[in-house]
Design an enzyme around this catalytic site. Structure first.
Site, mmCIF file in Angstrom:
data_model
loop_
_atom_site.group_PDB
_atom_site.id
_atom_site.type_symbol
_atom_site.label_atom_id
_atom_site.label_comp_id
_atom_site.label_asym_id
_atom_site.label_seq_id
_atom_site.Cartn_x
_atom_site.Cartn_y
_atom_site.Cartn_z
ATOM 1 N N TYR B 320 0.854 -1.174 0.000
ATOM 2 C CA TYR B 320 0.000 0.000 0.000
ATOM 3 C C TYR B 320 0.889 1.223 0.000
ATOM 4 C CZ TYR B 320 -3.864 -2.910 1.669
ATOM 5 O OH TYR B 320 -4.834 -3.865 1.804
ATOM 6 N N HIS B 328 -6.798 1.377 -2.245
ATOM 7 C CA HIS B 328 -6.494 -0.014 -2.523
ATOM 8 C C HIS B 328 -4.994 -0.214 -2.702
ATOM 9 C CE1 HIS B 328 -10.465 -1.555 -3.065
ATOM 10 N NE2 HIS B 328 -10.779 -0.623 -3.908
ATOM 11 N N LYS B 361 -4.285 -5.075 -9.814
ATOM 12 C CA LYS B 361 -3.028 -4.737 -9.164
ATOM 13 C C LYS B 361 -1.914 -5.104 -10.117
ATOM 14 C CE LYS B 361 -4.752 -5.709 -4.555
ATOM 15 N NZ LYS B 361 -5.667 -4.588 -4.688
#
Lengths: 241, 413, 117
Positions: B320, B328, B361
């Site tokens: 993060y 997110h 991601k």
């Protein structure tokens, strides 16, 4: 029809060139992958056309069920061309003539000739496996066994690399069904990573499939014909926790 | 328990690590300008003051290791809050991230009047809705099948139409909720990114459970397990069953790198060396999983990322930029030992790449070069203080590679 | 806390199961080298639409840290349950992570019919 479908082996690929054969294969439960460029749309590869490419497991199943025969591409093509190539013809053009119409001299290969050619150019499944994998390893046998197990239960199988497995199994024609199984084949005593289970479980849930581990059952190994007997466990996310 | 993101939010999470700086405790350095000699004097005074005092030390948080060395947890609430708020270390044993069990149970059992919404409740509401949707869908499909066999009568047709309308309404509602909360982390609840609806739905579901009996929260018939939790005289929870559990890499980082905790086992505190051996386990080789994971963890922490467990996505850790409540996670990290045996099979790798791509991601492969067994053994022979361990970790080299799937046909169009 | 204890706490206080018991398992000759625990209990609601009400669910807990498992280990789990009750159609596998997350997976005996998600 009862005739064997010729499965042409070119280098390492098993190809089917005739559209009628492709249709027959689909009815038999073998889907394969279309791998040729579509003449009408050559500059893309989302939609492809003939020839149909089969995996070694599909070809092995067809040969075992006496539905197809593996033929060596070079010899097969040579012999087919001998029969069905265009014949040379000399035509004299008179003055003022703009075009000439000739007879169709391209003769089809009939079924009997085809059968003879196939017998002549036949190669065995094991020989092909050796050519592809170096030697006939147990893993390939196991994958073949898993393929046969599910095919005999009327599942349609396709390659599973996209979903992280060995095969993807559909309960019927892939175009009709959307939820199916991702198969992962394990050898006896082979271990799998629990973190993999998490990934595969998550992937399977996201694409609406279930993950199936297929392995040899250690207790019931049939030593006579060397065929491993298989056992499955299905894994899916529990939905809570 | 998270409330609406108020002006306190940035205040609460202002420290990225549980370290107190001198300027925080003794005051900021005063602004100095070259032209003003008086300001130089105030600067000199302040500096003298800071240097004459010991660096500020917060009380070390107590971390307890259990018998088997399997878990490291922080039992006291204050310590847990400190570690969570200053760096997002650890996870509540009975929560999704921040320890919120006590407050949730008090609310569920009706022991408190506070109306707070936890991320767990949001998840529960979402799952409840999905279940309801599936129930509707099943009924609708049964009617469809029946309709293929014979003509449906009026009642059935009306019922079918109402089912389809309900399902469409649920789908539409879900889409708007999704688009509004696109930025929010899944594991965190109501903040300005989340729509008003979810908050209201959670309140309603909690109120219902307090008033009626339904199979998830039978209140008039408390479970035996719940009854034992409550102290009948004061009508409050006897004890907080939840603790903040830390992973091995986190505990080691807090002790080795930050010196912010004290680890206890069987009431005696562990030395750095003892903790190191406890985490290392039985295999004393340079490619021990703990060592590889720790090197990568330390590497990303030192770059300012908040690194947490990647179990949810099948990888080793997720990064993060600031922390879970903010945005997110952007990166999913897979730790690979450089050399032959670290690499996984292609099908497994493709599966991971697909999962990570599906949650938007970026997959980062981190290749770690290990020292040789001889170098490793040599360092382990000496006493393992902070110096020796630093020397050991300096022998590891880290390389990051980003993996992204490229689809040539899609890119062309 | 042992694996059994961690899983028990998670099932009872986080997932709201009731009547959860930990079972002692005899170490058989072919024991798995990895630590595991066997539990059974009642979930708060049916885990699957087609279940009977009040079906007692079996849970096998494994540490995620012990990274590996195999088909033979799963078979052993089923056999361990068989010694206590008739062989169930499915077992719940609980994977305990070192950050206290427990994820649950169903392990069905055989290839299940794929269902809608």
């Amino acid at each position: 029809m009862g005739d064997l479908i010729p499965l042409v082996v070119n280098g390492g690929s098993i190809l089917v060139f005739e559209l009628s054969h492709v249709k027959r294969l689909r009815d038999l439960g073998i889907v394969g992958i279309l791998s040729g460029t579509l003449p009408k749309a050559p500059q893309q590869n989302v939609f492809l056309g003939l020839p149909l490419r089969l995996s070694i497991y599909e070809a092995a199943w067809l040969v075992n069920q006496s539905l197809g025969v593996l033929v060596d591409g070079l010899r097969y093509n040579e012999q087919v061309l001998n029969i069905s190539s265009l014949k040379e013809e000399t035509v004299e053009l008179q003055g003022g003539v703009e075009y000439v119409v000739t007879e169709d001299t391209y003769s089809q290969v009939d079924d009997e000739q085809l059968a003879k050619i196939c017998r002549d150019a036949e190669i065995s499944v094991d020989a092909l496996m050796v050519r592809l994998f170096g030697s006939v390893k147990t893993r390939q046998h196991l994958l073949s066994a898993a393929f046969n197990y599910f095919r005999d239960r009327d599942y349609y199988l396709m390659p599973g690399l996209r979903f992280g497995g060995d095969f993807v199994a559909y309960p019927g024609d892939p175009l009709k069904f959307h939820s199916h199984l991702i198969l992962k084949v394990l050898e006896q005593k082979e271990s799998f990573d629990l973190l993999q289970l998490v990934t595969s479980g998550r992937l399977a849930t996201a694409v609406k499939k279930a993950w199936v581990l297929v392995g040899e059952s250690s207790t019931q190994r049939n030593k006579q014909n060397q065929k491993p007997s298989l056992h499955c466990f299905s894994i899916e996310w529990a939905g809570f926790g | 328990m998270l409330k609406r993101r108020g002006k306190n939010f940035n205040q609460i999470y202002r420290n990225p690590l549980p370290v107190t700086l001198s300027v925080d405790k003794y005051g900021q350095i005063p602004p100095t300008s070259l032209a003003n000699p008086v300001s130089w004097i105030s600067l000199a005074c302040r500096l003298l003051y800071i240097y004459s005092h010991l660096p500020p030390r917060e009380e070390l948080t107590k971390v307890i290791s259990d018998e088997d060395g399997l878990t490291f947890s922080v039992a006291d609430d204050q310590g847990s809050m400190r570690l969570w708020r200053q760096g997002f270390f650890g996870k509540g044993t009975l929560s999704r991230s921040e320890p919120s069990w006590k407050a949730r149970v008090e609310q569920r059992l009706g022991l408190t009047n506070a109306e707070n919404i936890a991320s767990e409740d949001v998840t529960a509401v979402r799952r409840g809705e999905r279940k309801a949707f599936k129930g509707l869908r099943q009924e609708a499909q049964k009617l469809e099948q029946l309709g293929r066999l014979r003509v449906l009568n009026e009642d059935e047709q009306a019922r079918y139409k109402s089912l389809v309308d309900q399902m469409d309404a649920m789908r539409l509602g879900k889409e708007t909720a999704e688009s509004e909360s696109a930025l929010k982390d899944e594991s965190v609840a109501t903040d300005k990114g989340e729509p008003e609806d979810i908050g209201r739905k959670v309140q309603e579901s909690l109120k219902i459970s307090l008033v009626e009996e339904d199979d998830n929260f039978p209140v008039s018939e408390l479970r035996e397990e719940d009854r034992t939790l409550i102290d009948p005289e004061t009508n409050t929870l006897r004890a907080n069953l939840e603790a903040l559990q830390l992973q091995k890499t986190e505990v080691f980082f807090l002790l080795f790198a930050l010196d912010a905790v004290k680890v206890f086992k069987n009431d005696s505190s562990l030395l750095l060396q003892e903790l190191f051996y406890a985490c290392l386990g039985s295999s004393h080789s340079p490619d021990n999983k703990f060592l590889l994971d720790y090197v990568v963890y330390h590497h990303f922490r030192s770059l300012g990322y908040c690194a947490r467990s990647g179990l949810k996505f099948g990888c080793d850790m997720i990064l993060y930029k600031r922390g879970p409540p903010m945005l997110h996670a952007e990166y999913a990290v897979l730790v690979v030992r450089d050399g032959d045996c670290g690499w996984t099979d292609w099908p497994d790798f493709m599966a991971l790449a697909r999962v990570v791509g599906g949650v938007r991601k970026t997959l980062v492969l981190v290749f770690v070069e290990c020292p040789t067994q001889e170098e490793f053994d040599e360092i382990l022979l000496s006493e393992l203080d902070r110096c020796a361990l630093s020397r050991l970790f300096l022998r590891y080299k880290v390389t990051e590679v980003v993996y992204k799937r490229w689809s040539p046909s899609r890119t062309r169009d | 806390m042992s694996i059994a204890q961690q899983t028990l706490t998670n099932l009872v206080h986080y997932n709201l199961w009731t009547d959860v018991t930990v079972h002692d398992v005899q170490e058989s000759a072919e024991s798995t080298p990895y630590r595991f625990a066997l539990l059974s209990g009642l979930p708060p609601s049916k885990l699957d639409q087609s279940d009977k009400e009040g079906l007692r669910e079996w849970v096998i807990a494994r540490l995620l840290e012990d990274r590996h498992s195999s088909m033979s280990e799963i078979e052993q789990f089923f056999r361990a349950i068989e010694s206590l009750a008739p062989r169930p159609k499915r077992v719940t596998l609980a994977l305990v992570n070192d950050d206290a997350t427990v994820t649950y997976y169903f392990v069905h005996d055989g290839a299940i019919k794929p269902r809608q998600n």
